[in-house]
Design a protein around this motif. Structure first.
Motif, PDB file in Angstrom:
ATOM      1  N   GLY A 126       0.970  39.368  20.167  1.00  0.00           N
ATOM      2  CA  GLY A 126      -0.013  38.298  20.385  1.00  0.00           C
ATOM      3  C   GLY A 126      -1.204  38.380  19.447  1.00  0.00           C
ATOM      4  O   GLY A 126      -2.139  37.571  19.558  1.00  0.00           O
ATOM      5  N   PHE A 127      -1.193  39.357  18.544  1.00  0.00           N
ATOM      6  CA  PHE A 127      -2.291  39.504  17.590  1.00  0.00           C
ATOM      7  C   PHE A 127      -1.771  39.286  16.163  1.00  0.00           C
ATOM      8  O   PHE A 127      -0.602  39.543  15.873  1.00  0.00           O
ATOM      9  CB  PHE A 127      -2.926  40.896  17.700  1.00  0.00           C
ATOM     10  CG  PHE A 127      -3.525  41.159  19.049  1.00  0.00           C
ATOM     11  CD1 PHE A 127      -4.815  40.722  19.350  1.00  0.00           C
ATOM     12  CD2 PHE A 127      -2.800  41.820  20.032  1.00  0.00           C
ATOM     13  CE1 PHE A 127      -5.368  40.948  20.602  1.00  0.00           C
ATOM     14  CE2 PHE A 127      -3.351  42.045  21.288  1.00  0.00           C
ATOM     15  CZ  PHE A 127      -4.639  41.609  21.572  1.00  0.00           C
ATOM     16  N   GLY A 128      -2.644  38.832  15.283  1.00  0.00           N
ATOM     17  CA  GLY A 128      -2.243  38.607  13.893  1.00  0.00           C
ATOM     18  C   GLY A 128      -3.400  38.029  13.106  1.00  0.00           C
ATOM     19  O   GLY A 128      -4.549  38.058  13.552  1.00  0.00           O
ATOM     20  N   GLY A 129      -3.089  37.506  11.931  1.00  0.00           N
ATOM     21  CA  GLY A 129      -4.121  36.918  11.076  1.00  0.00           C
ATOM     22  C   GLY A 129      -4.090  37.534   9.695  1.00  0.00           C
ATOM     23  O   GLY A 129      -3.010  37.841   9.165  1.00  0.00           O
ATOM     24  N   THR A 130      -5.266  37.735   9.119  1.00  0.00           N
ATOM     25  CA  THR A 130      -5.346  38.323   7.783  1.00  0.00           C
ATOM     26  C   THR A 130      -6.236  39.556   7.803  1.00  0.00           C
ATOM     27  O   THR A 130      -7.063  39.735   8.702  1.00  0.00           O
ATOM     28  CB  THR A 130      -5.886  37.305   6.757  1.00  0.00           C
ATOM     29  OG1 THR A 130      -7.158  36.837   7.210  1.00  0.00           O
ATOM     30  CG2 THR A 130      -4.917  36.128   6.596  1.00  0.00           C
ATOM     31  N   LEU A 147      -9.115  40.686  17.455  1.00  0.00           N
ATOM     32  CA  LEU A 147      -9.492  40.498  18.872  1.00  0.00           C
ATOM     33  C   LEU A 147     -10.246  39.181  19.030  1.00  0.00           C
ATOM     34  O   LEU A 147      -9.992  38.413  19.964  1.00  0.00           O
ATOM     35  CB  LEU A 147     -10.382  41.652  19.355  1.00  0.00           C
ATOM     36  CG  LEU A 147      -9.747  43.036  19.448  1.00  0.00           C
ATOM     37  CD1 LEU A 147     -10.794  44.061  19.872  1.00  0.00           C
ATOM     38  CD2 LEU A 147      -8.585  43.026  20.431  1.00  0.00           C
ATOM     39  N   LEU A 148     -11.183  38.937  18.130  1.00  0.00           N
ATOM     40  CA  LEU A 148     -11.950  37.682  18.165  1.00  0.00           C
ATOM     41  C   LEU A 148     -11.009  36.492  17.981  1.00  0.00           C
ATOM     42  O   LEU A 148     -11.067  35.513  18.743  1.00  0.00           O
ATOM     43  CB  LEU A 148     -12.997  37.672  17.049  1.00  0.00           C
ATOM     44  CG  LEU A 148     -14.274  38.468  17.297  1.00  0.00           C
ATOM     45  CD1 LEU A 148     -15.103  38.586  16.027  1.00  0.00           C
ATOM     46  CD2 LEU A 148     -15.103  37.797  18.398  1.00  0.00           C
ATOM     47  N   ASP A 149     -10.137  36.595  16.960  1.00  0.00           N
ATOM     48  CA  ASP A 149      -9.237  35.466  16.662  1.00  0.00           C
ATOM     49  C   ASP A 149      -8.298  35.174  17.836  1.00  0.00           C
ATOM     50  O   ASP A 149      -7.931  34.029  18.064  1.00  0.00           O
ATOM     51  CB  ASP A 149      -8.405  35.762  15.394  1.00  0.00           C
ATOM     52  CG  ASP A 149      -9.264  35.754  14.140  1.00  0.00           C
ATOM     53  OD1 ASP A 149     -10.437  35.316  14.209  1.00  0.00           O
ATOM     54  OD2 ASP A 149      -8.770  36.200  13.083  1.00  0.00           O
ATOM     55  N   ALA A 150      -7.909  36.244  18.557  1.00  0.00           N
ATOM     56  CA  ALA A 150      -6.990  36.055  19.680  1.00  0.00           C
ATOM     57  C   ALA A 150      -7.726  35.571  20.928  1.00  0.00           C
ATOM     58  O   ALA A 150      -7.096  35.184  21.909  1.00  0.00           O
ATOM     59  CB  ALA A 150      -6.251  37.360  19.975  1.00  0.00           C
ATOM     60  N   GLY A 151      -9.062  35.609  20.900  1.00  0.00           N
ATOM     61  CA  GLY A 151      -9.839  35.152  22.041  1.00  0.00           C
ATOM     62  C   GLY A 151      -9.617  35.967  23.309  1.00  0.00           C
ATOM     63  O   GLY A 151      -9.541  35.418  24.412  1.00  0.00           O
ATOM     64  N   VAL A 152      -9.517  37.307  23.155  1.00  0.00           N
ATOM     65  CA  VAL A 152      -9.264  38.144  24.334  1.00  0.00           C
ATOM     66  C   VAL A 152     -10.401  37.982  25.347  1.00  0.00           C
ATOM     67  O   VAL A 152     -11.562  37.779  24.991  1.00  0.00           O
ATOM     68  CB  VAL A 152      -9.116  39.643  23.972  1.00  0.00           C
ATOM     69  CG1 VAL A 152      -7.833  39.852  23.183  1.00  0.00           C
ATOM     70  CG2 VAL A 152     -10.332  40.143  23.227  1.00  0.00           C
ATOM     71  N   ILE A 181      -4.661  38.492   2.668  1.00  0.00           N
ATOM     72  CA  ILE A 181      -3.529  39.412   2.856  1.00  0.00           C
ATOM     73  C   ILE A 181      -3.030  39.284   4.293  1.00  0.00           C
ATOM     74  O   ILE A 181      -3.776  39.576   5.236  1.00  0.00           O
ATOM     75  CB  ILE A 181      -3.944  40.874   2.577  1.00  0.00           C
ATOM     76  CG1 ILE A 181      -4.468  41.024   1.147  1.00  0.00           C
ATOM     77  CG2 ILE A 181      -2.768  41.826   2.842  1.00  0.00           C
ATOM     78  CD1 ILE A 181      -5.076  42.398   0.843  1.00  0.00           C
ATOM     79  N   PRO A 182      -1.791  38.834   4.486  1.00  0.00           N
ATOM     80  CA  PRO A 182      -1.323  38.595   5.854  1.00  0.00           C
ATOM     81  C   PRO A 182      -1.075  39.884   6.613  1.00  0.00           C
ATOM     82  O   PRO A 182      -0.580  40.865   6.055  1.00  0.00           O
ATOM     83  CB  PRO A 182      -0.014  37.826   5.647  1.00  0.00           C
ATOM     84  CG  PRO A 182       0.456  38.222   4.292  1.00  0.00           C
ATOM     85  CD  PRO A 182      -0.765  38.504   3.468  1.00  0.00           C
ATOM     86  N   GLY A 231     -10.977  49.010   9.197  1.00  0.00           N
ATOM     87  CA  GLY A 231     -10.845  49.011  10.649  1.00  0.00           C
ATOM     88  C   GLY A 231     -11.464  47.800  11.319  1.00  0.00           C
ATOM     89  O   GLY A 231     -11.121  47.478  12.469  1.00  0.00           O
ATOM     90  N   VAL A 232     -12.367  47.130  10.621  1.00  0.00           N
ATOM     91  CA  VAL A 232     -12.973  45.911  11.173  1.00  0.00           C
ATOM     92  C   VAL A 232     -11.896  44.839  11.404  1.00  0.00           C
ATOM     93  O   VAL A 232     -12.082  43.935  12.212  1.00  0.00           O
ATOM     94  CB  VAL A 232     -14.107  45.399  10.253  1.00  0.00           C
ATOM     95  CG1 VAL A 232     -14.586  44.022  10.653  1.00  0.00           C
ATOM     96  CG2 VAL A 232     -15.266  46.381  10.285  1.00  0.00           C
ATOM     97  N   THR A 233     -10.770  44.998  10.708  1.00  0.00           N
ATOM     98  CA  THR A 233      -9.627  44.113  10.970  1.00  0.00           C
ATOM     99  C   THR A 233      -9.329  44.039  12.466  1.00  0.00           C
ATOM    100  O   THR A 233      -9.047  42.957  13.004  1.00  0.00           O
ATOM    101  CB  THR A 233      -8.380  44.630  10.223  1.00  0.00           C
ATOM    102  OG1 THR A 233      -8.662  44.732   8.826  1.00  0.00           O
ATOM    103  CG2 THR A 233      -7.183  43.702  10.440  1.00  0.00           C
ATOM    104  N   SER A 234      -9.411  45.174  13.150  1.00  0.00           N
ATOM    105  CA  SER A 234      -9.073  45.199  14.580  1.00  0.00           C
ATOM    106  C   SER A 234     -10.030  44.331  15.388  1.00  0.00           C
ATOM    107  O   SER A 234      -9.613  43.617  16.307  1.00  0.00           O
ATOM    108  CB  SER A 234      -9.072  46.644  15.100  1.00  0.00           C
ATOM    109  OG  SER A 234     -10.365  47.215  14.974  1.00  0.00           O
ATOM    110  N   GLN A 235     -11.312  44.367  15.066  1.00  0.00           N
ATOM    111  CA  GLN A 235     -12.271  43.525  15.790  1.00  0.00           C
ATOM    112  C   GLN A 235     -12.045  42.049  15.463  1.00  0.00           C
ATOM    113  O   GLN A 235     -12.176  41.179  16.317  1.00  0.00           O
ATOM    114  CB  GLN A 235     -13.708  43.955  15.464  1.00  0.00           C
ATOM    115  CG  GLN A 235     -13.968  45.402  15.878  1.00  0.00           C
ATOM    116  CD  GLN A 235     -15.437  45.804  15.815  1.00  0.00           C
ATOM    117  OE1 GLN A 235     -16.319  44.960  15.837  1.00  0.00           O
ATOM    118  NE2 GLN A 235     -15.677  47.098  15.751  1.00  0.00           N
ATOM    119  N   GLN A 236     -11.682  41.786  14.196  1.00  0.00           N
ATOM    120  CA  GLN A 236     -11.448  40.396  13.791  1.00  0.00           C
ATOM    121  C   GLN A 236     -10.258  39.808  14.546  1.00  0.00           C
ATOM    122  O   GLN A 236     -10.319  38.666  15.016  1.00  0.00           O
ATOM    123  CB  GLN A 236     -11.200  40.358  12.278  1.00  0.00           C
ATOM    124  CG  GLN A 236     -11.125  38.966  11.700  1.00  0.00           C
ATOM    125  CD  GLN A 236     -12.449  38.214  11.866  1.00  0.00           C
ATOM    126  OE1 GLN A 236     -13.496  38.698  11.472  1.00  0.00           O
ATOM    127  NE2 GLN A 236     -12.392  37.042  12.484  1.00  0.00           N
TER     128      GLN A 236
END
Lengths: 273, 273
Positions: free
Chosen positions: B166-170, B244-249, B159-160, B237-242
């Protein structure tokens, strides 16, 4: 008659509504076909008309089974007007097509039941899914049987009804297919219309409610269900006709499926929110 | 901080709540474990803490994706208190366990992040499914992972998300199995809690949202799904942590899953009805 409103108890019967115009067309014989899409925005209702000896039990049955049989109004014995449903309204003439039942079997259809009227006949007006179908469309959800120009598919199920007043059996449901996200939205939208069958009673695997063949509905027409769609099932007003048949009542009049009584009640008046 | 309430904007921070007691236990180190079931009736929240350089973009991301990231409050840079969430509250000490991320990877857990605090850190408080799980239980719906003593199963999906800042993903989703009638009821109940992820985003066939194995969740624990049940999926809510990881903050602090910040906001205050 008493009108059990979800919200406001006022209605539009003091003005000449588009609904009243449809009723007059049925009364004069100019309209004998289905009422789907007519007088948009006005509530259409299922009718059940029974002699007083059966009416008291049927009222208890409806009160016990509000999902398939949501009572909008109940008449006094013999009453052919129904002020809470609309001004300029005659129960015996304003439905485009009636069904007459005798001794538990269909005994023909008529466009006028004035000559069958009796002083002890009691009218029941039950909510109809047209109200929530308009809402689904307004919210952008496609309603398959409308898009395919068919009658909604309806099925007998294994979902038990609450037995009351000498009536009982199992529920008849209508089915509309949706993709999951739209099915969730459809639950939210139809929840607003408890007097038009409200939220679905089932979704997903039809066999769990005793429906073995989606492409062979007991009433109405089959519709296409795509691989990525769920069949979503709502309690259906045809349940009321089924229990009358099953109980073998001596005499009853109903509307013909799809040929509803169009009332002056606005759909927005029976919405919860 | 601003508290975006669905209803009343008052809250209970002026009295010493059961929630405040939980926060003090976390602060002193007496509580280092999960907060599920603690201070029942009070809203628990996901925390994301970011330097100001990333915070503006993350705020835009949350506003664009309210189902997985429902914003309850956003702090001013450097602020460790959060009056809208509760009195006697310290963002840097009152969560039982924190996760620290550096350069897009987990860099350990801590029970106190006071020594990592910086003047430019911005706190985001996001709604949590605990709120609607309590409501489901109160309405008599069994919540499988609670009954089985497990963490809720969570899955990455196809689900997009809406890309923003600068953040995004599924989306990451949580799953709770229900029989169809209960799934319909669960849609109604969780619709009342838009600030706790609201209604489900999917139900039925998991493959339609890119979930191939229900028994192998990416986060949390697998639970039993019976043959007559549908898996029902909520934004998580784990979407938010995912993201952050994907964006490499470069730097971020969050709560550890299940180890939430317990607020003084009553669940009834974030319910729509």
């Amino acid at each position: 008659m008493t009108f059990q409103s979800a919200g406001s108890s006022t209605f539009a019967s003091d003005i000449d509504t588009a609904a009243a115009a449809v009723r007059r067309q049925a009364r004069t014989g100019a309209l004998t076909g289905p009422t789907a899409g007519m007088a948009k925005g006005y509530v259409q209702v299922n009718l059940v008309i029974l002699p007083a000896r059966d009416a008291a039990g049927f009222l208890r049955f409806c009160q016990a089974n509000p999902k398939p049989c949501p009572l909008l109004a109940v008449g006094e014995p013999g009453e052919r007007s129904c002020a809470p449903l609309g001004g300029d309204l005659d129960i015996a003439t304003d439905v485009p097509e009636y069904r007459v039942y005798r001794n538990g079997a269909l005994d023909g259809t008529r466009h006028d039941v004035s000559d069958l009227w009796q002083d002890d006949l009691v009218t029941f007006a039950l909510g109809c899914s047209f109200s929530f179908e308009h809402a689904l469309s307004q919210y952008g959800l496609p309603v398959r049987h409308i898009d395919q120009g068919r009658n909604v598919p309806m099925y007998r199920t294994s979902i038990p009804l609450v037995s009351a007043g000498g009536f009982g059996g199992t529920m008849v449901v209508s089915m509309r297919p949706f993709r999951a996200a739209d099915a969730i939205r459809a639950v939210q939208i139809t929840t607003r219309f408890p007097q038009a069958h409200g939220a679905p009673v089932h979704l997903g695997d039809p066999s769990l409610i005793g429906v073995e063949q989606l492409d062979a509905p007991e009433y109405g027409d089959a519709v296409t269900v795509a691989d990525d769609e769920l069949p979503v099932f709502w309690a259906c007003g045809v349940t009321s006709q089924q229990v009358l048949l099953d109980a073998g009542v001596g005499f009853a009049i109903t509307h013909s499926p799809g040929h509803m009584l169009v009332t002056d009640i606005l759909e927005s008046q029976v919405a919860l929110l």
